[in-house]
Scaffold this active site. Structure first.
Site, PDB file in Angstrom:
ATOM      1  N   GLU A 150       0.822  -1.223   0.000  1.00 18.69           N
ATOM      2  CA  GLU A 150       0.000   0.000   0.000  1.00 18.69           C
ATOM      3  C   GLU A 150       0.853   1.270   0.000  1.00 18.69           C
ATOM      4  O   GLU A 150       0.778   2.097   0.907  1.00 18.69           O
ATOM      5  CB  GLU A 150      -0.978  -0.039   1.171  1.00 18.69           C
ATOM      6  N   ASN A 191       2.169  -4.822  -3.254  1.00 20.94           N
ATOM      7  CA  ASN A 191       0.772  -5.217  -3.078  1.00 20.94           C
ATOM      8  C   ASN A 191      -0.051  -3.980  -2.748  1.00 20.94           C
ATOM      9  O   ASN A 191       0.392  -3.124  -1.977  1.00 20.94           O
ATOM     10  CB  ASN A 191       0.697  -6.241  -1.935  1.00 20.94           C
ATOM     11  N   HIS A 227     -10.309  -6.184  -2.760  1.00 21.35           N
ATOM     12  CA  HIS A 227     -11.369  -5.970  -1.767  1.00 21.35           C
ATOM     13  C   HIS A 227     -12.472  -5.178  -2.462  1.00 21.35           C
ATOM     14  O   HIS A 227     -12.350  -3.972  -2.667  1.00 21.35           O
ATOM     15  CB  HIS A 227     -10.839  -5.190  -0.560  1.00 21.35           C
ATOM     16  N   GLU A 256      -6.107 -10.754  -1.888  1.00 16.02           N
ATOM     17  CA  GLU A 256      -6.941 -10.566  -0.692  1.00 16.02           C
ATOM     18  C   GLU A 256      -8.426 -10.474  -1.048  1.00 16.02           C
ATOM     19  O   GLU A 256      -9.182  -9.717  -0.435  1.00 16.02           O
ATOM     20  CB  GLU A 256      -6.513  -9.298   0.064  1.00 16.02           C
ATOM     21  N   ASP A 258     -12.267 -10.364  -1.516  1.00 12.72           N
ATOM     22  CA  ASP A 258     -13.567 -10.550  -0.876  1.00 12.72           C
ATOM     23  C   ASP A 258     -14.529  -9.550  -1.505  1.00 12.72           C
ATOM     24  O   ASP A 258     -14.118  -8.603  -2.165  1.00 12.72           O
ATOM     25  CB  ASP A 258     -13.525 -10.437   0.658  1.00 12.72           C
TER      26      ASP A 258
END
Length: 339
Positions: A150, A191, A227, A256, A258
């Site tokens: 990030e 990432n 996400h 990651e 979802d």
């Protein structure tokens, strides 16, 4: 009559539970594709919940420690290391034949206060020592590392973290070099979130990794967190975005995934969630160098979403009772098969 009704209801519940136990007649997710299929995992659930461990073991061939490898966990106090959680997950992976995605070496969040208070010269030494110590401890045991996490704002500018502010633009290249020195065989990634589609943040990520490649910095891949939320449209240009990173000679990983649902959950929202998961899955499978599809946890029982996004939830492939949702069926039954 009352006793018989209760017995009948009880038997019905047992039958439903028994029917729900096998996730799919199509087999576990790890058998559906040649990509790594992973989940983030928390050691406390792995050790305390047999059903959680059983589904994790059955469905996935890769695991990512949720918090156990983050700086705030392994060295909350300077010079005092706690490797217990990370060691347990690595040992579980070895025992069950799974690979491990290391997460994460350099990140501004979940960072101990003592790190942020250091002056530039000492901070650089501390970052070097942390990266080399942790990557070195698991040398040969980690398939891929999220080395830097990030680093960008939404507009594509550098996020003003303590590392950026005190060490400058070069901290990312330094961290990658140190990680490579500590574990030469691990694949090294940067990432980030909201870089799924074509936008200023993914453009900045693209320019960074292209520059790092030109400099000969050891970077092997880009991690796209994925996400997502049904409150927003699906990111545009995801397949094209993955393809342009791959064209640089880099691997791409969905790290990651979802999909948050505005509560309450309805069949229509579950169908929409399945479509979002499916679009991510398909975009990854459309590009050969998209090598991994990892979700941030697999069950709503332990999802991070409700605590961070009030009014949203049910973001995972399995519900609280470990029953697979339509999104699971979308990946398992309708996803690309091995070629």
């Amino acid at each position: 009559m009352t006793v018989r009704i209760r017995l009948a209801v009880g038997l019905a519940v047992l039958v439903v539970a028994a029917q729900a136990a096998p996730a799919s007649a199509g087999g576990p997710l790890q058998g559906v594709t040649k990509r790594y299929v992973g989940s983030a995992v928390a050691v406390q659930h792995l050790e305390a919940e047999a059903d959680y461990k059983a589904v994790l073991t059955r469905e996935f061939d890769s695991v990512t420690p949720e918090n156990e490898m983050k700086w705030g966990t392994v060295e909350a106090v300077r010079g005092q290391y706690d490797w217990s959680g990370a060691d347990a997950i690595v040992a579980y992976a070895k025992k069950t034949g799974k690979s491990v995605r290391g997460h994460t070496l350099v990140w501004h969040s979940q960072l101990p206060d003592w790190v942020g208070g250091l002056e530039a010269a000492e901070l650089r030494e501390v970052v070097r020592d942390h990266v080399k110590t942790e990557a070195g401890r698991y040398r040969g045991k980690i398939r891929a590392w999220d080395v830097v996490n990030e680093a960008f704002n939404e507009d594509g500018t550098r996020r003003p973290t303590v590392f950026q502010e005190k060490l400058g633009d070069g901290y990312i290249a330094d961290a990658l070099r140190w990680a490579h020195q500590a574990d030469p065989k691990a694949k090294l990634y940067i990432n980030d979130y909201n870089i799924e589609g074509l936008n200023p943040k993914s453009d900045a990520t693209y320019e960074l990794v292209r520059s790092l490649k030109r400099q000969g910095v050891p970077i092997h891949g880009v991690g796209i967190q994925a996400h997502l939320s049904l409150m927003y449209g699906f990111p545009s240009g995801m397949k094209e975005n993955i393809a342009r990173f791959a064209a640089l000679g880099l691997d791409v990983a969905i790290t990651e995934a979802d999909v948050r649902i505005p509560l309450p959950v309805t069949p229509e929202k579950l169908a929409a969630q399945a479509d979002y998961f499916g679009q991510v899955w398909d975009a990854c499978h459309a590009v050969k160098r998209c090598v991994e599809f990892t979700t941030w946890g697999f069950t709503d029982r332990h999802s991070w979403v409700p605590d961070v996004f009030p009014g949203e939830g049910a973001a995972c492939l399995f519900d609280e009772n470990l029953v697979p949702k339509p999104a699971y069926a979308r990946l398992n039954h309708h996803g690309p098969r091995p070629r």
